[in-house]
Scaffold this motif. Structure first.
Motif, short mmCIF file in Angstrom:
data_model
loop_
_atom_site.label_atom_id
_atom_site.label_comp_id
_atom_site.label_asym_id
_atom_site.label_seq_id
_atom_site.Cartn_x
_atom_site.Cartn_y
_atom_site.Cartn_z
N HIS A 1 0.57 -0.93 0.42
CA HIS A 1 -0.43 -0.36 0.22
C HIS A 1 1.16 1.02 0.07
O HIS A 1 0.62 2.25 -0.64
CB HIS A 1 -0.97 -0.19 0.89
N TRP A 58 -9.49 -10.43 10.22
CA TRP A 58 -10.19 -10.28 9.29
C TRP A 58 -11.48 -9.96 9.03
O TRP A 58 -12.51 -10.17 9.31
CB TRP A 58 -9.26 -9.93 7.95
N SER A 69 -11.01 -4.24 2.53
CA SER A 69 -10.97 -5.46 1.31
C SER A 69 -10.29 -6.74 1.17
O SER A 69 -9.42 -7.03 2.17
CB SER A 69 -9.74 -5.18 0.24
N ARG A 101 -8.39 -8.50 0.20
CA ARG A 101 -7.62 -9.29 -0.75
C ARG A 101 -6.31 -8.42 0.65
O ARG A 101 -5.52 -9.28 1.20
CB ARG A 101 -6.51 -7.38 -1.60
N TYR A 102 -6.63 -8.02 1.91
CA TYR A 102 -5.51 -8.18 2.79
C TYR A 102 -5.45 -9.21 3.45
O TYR A 102 -4.27 -9.95 3.43
CB TYR A 102 -6.38 -7.06 3.94
N ASP A 140 -1.80 -2.87 -9.71
CA ASP A 140 -2.22 -1.24 -9.25
C ASP A 140 -2.26 -0.51 -9.63
O ASP A 140 -2.60 0.02 -9.58
CB ASP A 140 -1.29 -1.14 -7.13
#
Ligand SMILES: [Zn+2]
Length: 261
Positions: free
Chosen positions: A28, A61, A76, A78-79, A122
């Motif tokens: 990120h 999560w 997300s 995706r983490y 990304d």
């Protein structure tokens, strides 16, 4: 599988999940030129700093059902995917290469590949600030493992092959970042596996890119990052033997032990 192997693999998976959690921060923040050390983890929606219990890989999560504890913004999946992928790569590294330097090198390669793939998807970027230190670490590990020559041959092959494609396509087929990525992968894979992985990346690229090109309107030039194809090929070449032959060996030893065959 012996109890010792099972314990080692489990520890590697837990360590991998924790590294994967950190990798999310790297993916990120690094392309945005932000510090990866400060500030601590924050919700990207409300900015609330996260406590240790919000930061447990995978489990947090799931416990929070993919939402921020404070503002309920969706987080997300995706983490969690990155954490699970890193855990899997660490476990496979130990299973395939053992808990020594070769295992460390494979785990480092897998971690690097995951970060590179998601950053490239990304931002269409392969970052020198990640590739070059990882390549240097890979070279040092290869020297320690007495595989320096093969590492240099692999790096040369990757640079020459992808450099040629870069020059012939005048930078439209792939970017300079892909050339450096290929050289870096060559260091980790060595000459023989490097040849297999580079060939596989072109095959994977063709198979995945053709439908996209066929579906998009004629003459339109979509930018497809080539990095993920290289990443997939390197992951398959490095970690598929244990996935394919591991269960087969387990089956064989089971048969020979219990059926006397
Ligand atoms: Zn929030």
């Amino acid at each position: 599988m012996s109890l010792e192997t099972l314990l080692l693999t489990s520890c590697a998976a837990i360590l991998g999940a924790a590294i994967g959690s950190f990798l999310n921060v790297v993916i990120h923040r690094t392309p945005r030129s932000e510090s990866i050390a400060y500030p601590g983890s924050r919700c990207t929606a409300c900015g609330h700093s996260l406590s240790w219990s919000d930061n447990i890989p995978v489990l947090s999560w799931l416990a929070l059902r993919g939402r921020c504890r404070y503002c309920k913004a969706p987080i997300s999946a995706r983490y969690m995917v990155v954490e699970l992928m890193t855990a899997a790569v660490f476990a496979l590294a130990v299973l395939e290469f053992g808990a020594g330097l070769a295992g460390v090198r494979a785990a480092l390669l897998g971690t690097f590949l995951i970060a590179t793939m998601f950053i490239d998807i990304d931002h269409l970027l392969i970052l020198d600030s990640i590739t070059i230190p990882v390549a240097a670490a890979g070279l040092l590990l290869s020297i320690a493992l007495h595989q320096a020559l093969s590492a240099l041959e692999g790096a040369f092959l990757g640079a020459a092959l992808f450099g040629a494609v870069y020059l012939i396509s005048r930078g439209r087929g792939l970017g300079l970042g892909d050339v450096k990525l290929a050289a870096c992968l060559g260091i980790f894979l060595g000459l023989a596996n490097g040849i297999t992985a580079f060939a596989a990346s072109f095959v994977i690229g063709a198979l995945l890119a053709l439908p996209v090109l066929a579906l998009s309107s004629r003459g339109r030039k979509d930018v497809l990052p080539f990095g993920p194809f290289l990443v997939l090929a390197a992951l398959i070449v490095t970690f598929s033997p244990v996935l394919v032959f591991g269960p087969y060996q387990a089956y064989q030893s089971f048969v020979s032990r219990h059926l006397g065959m």
